[in-house]
Design a protein around this motif. Structure first.
Motif, mmCIF file in Angstrom:
data_model
loop_
_atom_site.group_PDB
_atom_site.id
_atom_site.type_symbol
_atom_site.label_atom_id
_atom_site.label_comp_id
_atom_site.label_asym_id
_atom_site.label_seq_id
_atom_site.Cartn_x
_atom_site.Cartn_y
_atom_site.Cartn_z
ATOM 1 N N ALA A 56 36.148 29.574 48.054
ATOM 2 C CA ALA A 56 35.532 28.423 47.387
ATOM 3 C C ALA A 56 34.475 28.857 46.380
ATOM 4 C CB ALA A 56 34.912 27.480 48.417
ATOM 5 N N GLN A 57 34.061 30.126 46.381
ATOM 6 C CA GLN A 57 33.046 30.609 45.446
ATOM 7 C C GLN A 57 33.654 31.344 44.247
ATOM 8 O OE1 GLN A 57 30.366 29.140 46.180
ATOM 9 N NE2 GLN A 57 31.393 28.603 48.064
ATOM 10 N N PHE A 58 34.961 31.383 44.155
ATOM 11 C CA PHE A 58 35.627 32.159 43.114
ATOM 12 C C PHE A 58 35.196 31.759 41.702
ATOM 13 C CE2 PHE A 58 39.256 32.891 40.235
ATOM 14 C CZ PHE A 58 39.307 34.268 40.313
ATOM 15 N N GLY A 59 35.027 30.475 41.428
ATOM 16 C CA GLY A 59 34.679 30.020 40.080
ATOM 17 C C GLY A 59 33.346 30.539 39.600
ATOM 18 N N VAL A 60 32.364 30.615 40.495
ATOM 19 C CA VAL A 60 31.032 31.111 40.137
ATOM 20 C C VAL A 60 31.118 32.588 39.779
ATOM 21 C CG1 VAL A 60 28.674 31.483 40.954
ATOM 22 C CG2 VAL A 60 29.911 29.411 41.618
ATOM 23 N N LEU A 61 31.721 33.362 40.653
ATOM 24 C CA LEU A 61 31.815 34.799 40.412
ATOM 25 C C LEU A 61 32.661 35.100 39.175
ATOM 26 C CD1 LEU A 61 30.922 37.550 41.375
ATOM 27 C CD2 LEU A 61 32.937 37.629 42.818
ATOM 28 N N LEU A 62 33.750 34.369 38.984
ATOM 29 C CA LEU A 62 34.588 34.599 37.810
ATOM 30 C C LEU A 62 33.808 34.349 36.528
ATOM 31 C CD1 LEU A 62 37.356 35.299 36.630
ATOM 32 C CD2 LEU A 62 37.951 32.875 36.825
ATOM 33 N N MET A 63 33.038 33.261 36.475
ATOM 34 C CA MET A 63 32.278 32.978 35.266
ATOM 35 C C MET A 63 31.228 34.059 35.007
ATOM 36 S SD MET A 63 30.066 29.725 33.886
ATOM 37 C CE MET A 63 31.223 28.514 34.363
ATOM 38 N N ILE A 64 30.552 34.500 36.045
ATOM 39 C CA ILE A 64 29.546 35.552 35.881
ATOM 40 C C ILE A 64 30.212 36.833 35.389
ATOM 41 C CG2 ILE A 64 27.974 37.087 37.130
ATOM 42 C CD1 ILE A 64 27.371 34.640 38.973
ATOM 43 N N ARG A 65 31.355 37.189 35.964
ATOM 44 C CA ARG A 65 32.011 38.450 35.619
ATOM 45 C C ARG A 65 32.686 38.420 34.251
ATOM 46 N NH1 ARG A 65 29.645 42.069 37.536
ATOM 47 N NH2 ARG A 65 31.394 43.451 37.306
ATOM 48 N N THR A 66 33.132 37.239 33.781
ATOM 49 C CA THR A 66 33.786 37.188 32.471
ATOM 50 C C THR A 66 32.787 37.026 31.346
ATOM 51 O OG1 THR A 66 34.232 34.816 32.704
ATOM 52 C CG2 THR A 66 35.994 36.329 33.335
ATOM 53 N N GLU A 124 36.245 28.114 37.520
ATOM 54 C CA GLU A 124 35.223 28.099 36.477
ATOM 55 C C GLU A 124 34.982 26.673 35.992
ATOM 56 O OE1 GLU A 124 35.040 32.104 33.869
ATOM 57 O OE2 GLU A 124 36.750 30.810 33.446
ATOM 58 N N GLU A 125 36.056 25.901 35.893
ATOM 59 C CA GLU A 125 35.933 24.516 35.432
ATOM 60 C C GLU A 125 35.004 23.717 36.345
ATOM 61 O OE1 GLU A 125 39.738 26.133 33.763
ATOM 62 O OE2 GLU A 125 38.799 26.199 35.710
ATOM 63 N N ALA A 126 35.097 23.946 37.655
ATOM 64 C CA ALA A 126 34.223 23.248 38.602
ATOM 65 C C ALA A 126 32.765 23.656 38.386
ATOM 66 C CB ALA A 126 34.649 23.539 40.036
ATOM 67 N N PHE A 127 32.537 24.930 38.085
ATOM 68 C CA PHE A 127 31.165 25.393 37.828
ATOM 69 C C PHE A 127 30.648 24.772 36.529
ATOM 70 C CE2 PHE A 127 28.251 29.370 37.416
ATOM 71 C CZ PHE A 127 27.173 28.650 37.885
ATOM 72 N N PHE A 128 31.470 24.740 35.480
ATOM 73 C CA PHE A 128 31.055 24.078 34.237
ATOM 74 C C PHE A 128 30.722 22.608 34.488
ATOM 75 C CE2 PHE A 128 33.044 27.556 31.681
ATOM 76 C CZ PHE A 128 31.995 27.768 30.797
#
Length: 147
Positions: A56-66, A124-128
């Protein structure tokens, strides 16, 4: 299964010795010729694996890493900085351990209090959406510091 797959890729010669070998982050130099590709300039090509648990935390980490996370445009730092300090993160929240937490869920050492769970951000969309922003493609991301 993750560890076994990485060991197989190493044994088959696709990945060289581990550069970073932590429990959730692993980085390897790729044996580019093994893939039938000639190296361009002799510089190593590396790949990084991040094990995200819970998923469930994938979007946060993906945005930080990209990112980007360069000194000229540190979008990754900007998105995790509270708005009161010029960043994009709503005040009262913190990004720690690759996840978004309400500030009261973490102790003085930024560790989660017993039984606390971070907000779920599968994409990432959820984090945005949480940041009240439209999705921005990685190549178009620019930090917009407000000071």
């Amino acid at each position: 299964m993750f560890e076994r797959t990485l060991r197989t890729l190493q044994a088959d010669g696709y990945l060289l010795e581990a550069i970073a070998d932590g429990p959730k982050k692993k980085k390897y130099e790729v044996n580019v010729p093994r893939f039938g590709i000639a190296p361009d300039d002799g510089a190593p090509f590396c790949v990084e694996f991040n094990l995200v648990t819970p998923p469930a935390q994938f979007g946060v980490l993906l945005m930080i890493r990209t990112g980007p996370g360069s000194s000229l445009n540190n979008f990754s730092q900007w998105i995790v900085t509270p708005r009161a300090k010029g960043g994009a993160l709503p005040d009262g929240y913190r990004v720690k351990h690759g996840a978004v937490w309400q500030a009261g869920q973490l102790d003085a050492k930024d560790e989660p209090l017993r039984g606390e769970r971070p907000l779920e951000m599968h994409t990432e969309e959820a984090f945005f959406q949480f940041l009240e922003m439209d999705y921005i493609r990685p190549e178009e991301r620019k930090a917009k510091w407000r000071r």
